[in-house]
Design an enzyme around this catalytic site. Sequence first.
Site, PDB file in Angstrom:
ATOM      1  N   ASP A   1       0.847  -1.197   0.000  1.00 60.27           N
ATOM      2  CA  ASP A   1       0.000   0.000   0.000  1.00 60.27           C
ATOM      3  C   ASP A   1       0.886   1.252   0.000  1.00 60.27           C
ATOM      4  O   ASP A   1       1.813   1.355   0.808  1.00 60.27           O
ATOM      5  CB  ASP A   1      -0.862  -0.057   1.283  1.00 60.27           C
ATOM      6  CG  ASP A   1      -1.984   0.958   1.273  1.00 60.27           C
ATOM      7  OD1 ASP A   1      -2.450   1.330   0.189  1.00 60.27           O
ATOM      8  OD2 ASP A   1      -2.413   1.358   2.389  1.00 60.27           O
TER       9      ASP A   1
ATOM     10  N   ASP B   1       2.808   4.867  -5.425  1.00 63.76           N
ATOM     11  CA  ASP B   1       2.136   6.145  -5.164  1.00 63.76           C
ATOM     12  C   ASP B   1       3.130   7.287  -5.385  1.00 63.76           C
ATOM     13  O   ASP B   1       3.911   7.635  -4.501  1.00 63.76           O
ATOM     14  CB  ASP B   1       1.575   6.182  -3.737  1.00 63.76           C
ATOM     15  CG  ASP B   1       0.920   7.532  -3.425  1.00 63.76           C
ATOM     16  OD1 ASP B   1       0.882   8.401  -4.324  1.00 63.76           O
ATOM     17  OD2 ASP B   1       0.458   7.706  -2.288  1.00 63.76           O
TER      18      ASP B   1
ATOM     19  N   GLU C   1      -1.648   6.044  -8.482  1.00 63.21           N
ATOM     20  CA  GLU C   1      -2.549   7.109  -8.008  1.00 63.21           C
ATOM     21  C   GLU C   1      -2.330   8.380  -8.808  1.00 63.21           C
ATOM     22  O   GLU C   1      -1.194   8.792  -9.054  1.00 63.21           O
ATOM     23  CB  GLU C   1      -2.300   7.378  -6.513  1.00 63.21           C
ATOM     24  CG  GLU C   1      -3.187   8.494  -5.933  1.00 63.21           C
ATOM     25  CD  GLU C   1      -3.175   8.557  -4.405  1.00 63.21           C
ATOM     26  OE1 GLU C   1      -3.062   7.487  -3.744  1.00 63.21           O
ATOM     27  OE2 GLU C   1      -3.276   9.669  -3.861  1.00 63.21           O
TER      28      GLU C   1
ATOM     29  N   HIS D   1      -7.370  10.279   4.101  1.00 64.76           N
ATOM     30  CA  HIS D   1      -6.923   9.249   5.046  1.00 64.76           C
ATOM     31  C   HIS D   1      -7.166   9.662   6.497  1.00 64.76           C
ATOM     32  O   HIS D   1      -7.009  10.836   6.837  1.00 64.76           O
ATOM     33  CB  HIS D   1      -5.416   8.983   4.871  1.00 64.76           C
ATOM     34  CG  HIS D   1      -5.073   8.358   3.555  1.00 64.76           C
ATOM     35  ND1 HIS D   1      -4.486   9.061   2.532  1.00 64.76           N
ATOM     36  CD2 HIS D   1      -5.248   7.093   3.097  1.00 64.76           C
ATOM     37  CE1 HIS D   1      -4.296   8.242   1.496  1.00 64.76           C
ATOM     38  NE2 HIS D   1      -4.748   7.048   1.810  1.00 64.76           N
TER      39      HIS D   1
ATOM     40  N   HIS E   1      -9.402   5.458  -1.846  1.00 65.24           N
ATOM     41  CA  HIS E   1      -8.647   5.387  -0.585  1.00 65.24           C
ATOM     42  C   HIS E   1      -9.413   6.162   0.482  1.00 65.24           C
ATOM     43  O   HIS E   1     -10.273   6.976   0.168  1.00 65.24           O
ATOM     44  CB  HIS E   1      -7.247   5.997  -0.767  1.00 65.24           C
ATOM     45  CG  HIS E   1      -6.292   5.051  -1.433  1.00 65.24           C
ATOM     46  ND1 HIS E   1      -5.158   4.570  -0.809  1.00 65.24           N
ATOM     47  CD2 HIS E   1      -6.317   4.475  -2.655  1.00 65.24           C
ATOM     48  CE1 HIS E   1      -4.527   3.747  -1.629  1.00 65.24           C
ATOM     49  NE2 HIS E   1      -5.206   3.674  -2.761  1.00 65.24           N
TER      50      HIS E   1
ATOM     51  N   GLY F   1     -11.330   4.825   3.072  1.00 65.35           N
ATOM     52  CA  GLY F   1     -12.670   4.234   3.193  1.00 65.35           C
ATOM     53  C   GLY F   1     -13.246   4.299   4.590  1.00 65.35           C
ATOM     54  O   GLY F   1     -14.405   3.934   4.812  1.00 65.35           O
TER      55      GLY F   1
ATOM     56  N   ASN G   1     -10.096   1.077   0.114  1.00 69.46           N
ATOM     57  CA  ASN G   1      -9.069   0.905   1.136  1.00 69.46           C
ATOM     58  C   ASN G   1      -9.593   1.329   2.509  1.00 69.46           C
ATOM     59  O   ASN G   1     -10.119   2.431   2.655  1.00 69.46           O
ATOM     60  CB  ASN G   1      -7.859   1.786   0.802  1.00 69.46           C
ATOM     61  CG  ASN G   1      -6.975   1.161  -0.252  1.00 69.46           C
ATOM     62  OD1 ASN G   1      -7.454   0.437  -1.107  1.00 69.46           O
ATOM     63  ND2 ASN G   1      -5.692   1.449  -0.184  1.00 69.46           N
ATOM     64  N   VAL G   2      -9.394   0.447   3.474  1.00 67.37           N
ATOM     65  CA  VAL G   2      -9.876   0.725   4.827  1.00 67.37           C
ATOM     66  C   VAL G   2      -8.782   0.375   5.831  1.00 67.37           C
ATOM     67  O   VAL G   2      -8.259  -0.736   5.817  1.00 67.37           O
ATOM     68  CB  VAL G   2     -11.137  -0.112   5.147  1.00 67.37           C
ATOM     69  CG1 VAL G   2     -11.633   0.185   6.561  1.00 67.37           C
ATOM     70  CG2 VAL G   2     -12.250   0.144   4.142  1.00 67.37           C
TER      71      VAL G   2
HETATM   72  O1  G3H Z   1      -4.295   3.206   1.939  1.00 68.65           O
HETATM   73  C1  G3H Z   1      -4.968   3.112   2.982  1.00 68.65           C
HETATM   74  C2  G3H Z   1      -6.306   3.657   3.064  1.00 68.65           C
HETATM   75  O2  G3H Z   1      -6.526   4.635   2.126  1.00 68.65           O
HETATM   76  C3  G3H Z   1      -6.892   3.766   4.411  1.00 68.65           C
HETATM   77  O3  G3H Z   1      -7.546   4.977   4.735  1.00 68.65           O
HETATM   78  O4  G3H Z   1      -7.352   4.852   7.204  1.00 68.65           O
HETATM   79  O5  G3H Z   1      -8.916   6.420   6.117  1.00 68.65           O
HETATM   80  O6  G3H Z   1      -9.373   3.995   6.070  1.00 68.65           O
HETATM   81  P1  G3H Z   1      -8.326   5.065   6.101  1.00 68.65           P
HETATM   82 ZN    ZN Z   2      -4.509   5.188   1.065  1.00 66.63          ZN
END
Ligand code: G3H
Ligand code: ZN
Length: 294
Positions: A82, A104, A134, A178, A208, A210, A230-231
Site C-alpha cells: 500500500d 504512489d 494514483e 486518510h 482510498h 474508506g 481501502n480501509v
Molecule cells: O491506503 C490506505 C487507506 O486509504 C486507508 O484509509 O485509514 O482512512 O481507512 P483510512
Molecule cells: Zn490510502
Amino acid sequence: MYVSMKDMLLHAHHNNYAVMAINCVNMEQAKAIIQSADEEKSAVIINISPRQMKAHGHGEIMAPMIKNMAEKVPVPVAFNLDHGASFEDITDAMKFGFSSVMIDSSSFEFEENVRRTQQIASLAHGMGLSCEAELGHVGQAAADDNSNVDLYTNVKQAKEFVERTKCDCLAIAIGTAHGAYPKGMVPKLDFDRLRELKTELNMPLVLHGGSGAGEENIKKAVACGINKINVCTDLFRHATNATIEAVKENPMIDYMDLCIEAQNAMKDFIKSYMRVIGSSGQYSFKKDNGPELD
Ligand code: G3H
Ligand code: ZN
C-alpha cells in the site's frame, strides 16, 4: 487462493461491486480478514504500507504467512504493498512475495508520476504482479485535504496516465482522505467526476480513505464505478475498542483470549463492510470441481 489483484478487480469492474483492501500488520488481522472473505464468499485484498512494515509487520514475515493462509481458502486473496513510494520498498515487496504493488507517486508532477509508474508497472507485470497507481492526491482528513478540489483527479490527465503507464487499477481523489474526519463530519464526494472517470477509463477504480466515509457515500461510490476500497483506520479502531472493552470486563483476561476478542470484532466489521460494497457472495464453489466463479 493467493492471487494478484488483477482478475478479482476486473471481475468487480464487470459486475459493479467493490473489493475491500484492508491494512494488516499481524496474524490476528490476517486471520480476521481471510476468515471474513471465506465466510462471505468474497475476494479480499490485504494491504500493508512501508511505514507499517517498518514499525511492526515486517514484509518478509507477513508475505509467507499471508500466502500460506490464503492458499487454504477457495476465495481470491491478494497481498498488496500500500502506498509504495521508493523503488527499494517496492522491489523489496516483490522479493518478499507480495502479489501486487501500489506505486504512489501522486505527490510528484504529472510527467514524473508517469515515469515512475511506468517503470514499476512494467517490472510488476513481468513478474506476474498487478500494479496500482494514483493520480490526483488523496491526502489527510486531519488537514481537510478531502475538500481541496485542486487535489482531485483530472479526467483528461487520467486517460493519458492510464494509457501511458498501463497500471491495472487507478486510485483517484474525489473527496475522501486518510484517517478520521472531525467528529460528526461526513465528506462530500464528487460523484460527477467519478462517473466521468469511469466512462473515460472503463477500468477498475480505487477509493482510498474508506474509513468514516459514510455508508450512503460508499454505496453510491460503488454504484458509480469504484471497485476497490481501502480501509485502515476504522478496522484498527474496532480492534482497539474491543480490546479496551474486554480488559474492562476482565482485567485478568488471558492475552490469547484478548487477541481473539479483537479478531472477532474485526471480523464483524469486515463482514458487514463487504455486504455494503457488494463483494459478499460473488464467489461460489462446486465441491467436486473445485472453485468456480458465479
Ligand atoms: O491506503 C490506505 C487507506 O486509504 C486507508 O484509509 O485509514 O482512512 O481507512 P483510512
Ligand atoms: Zn490510502
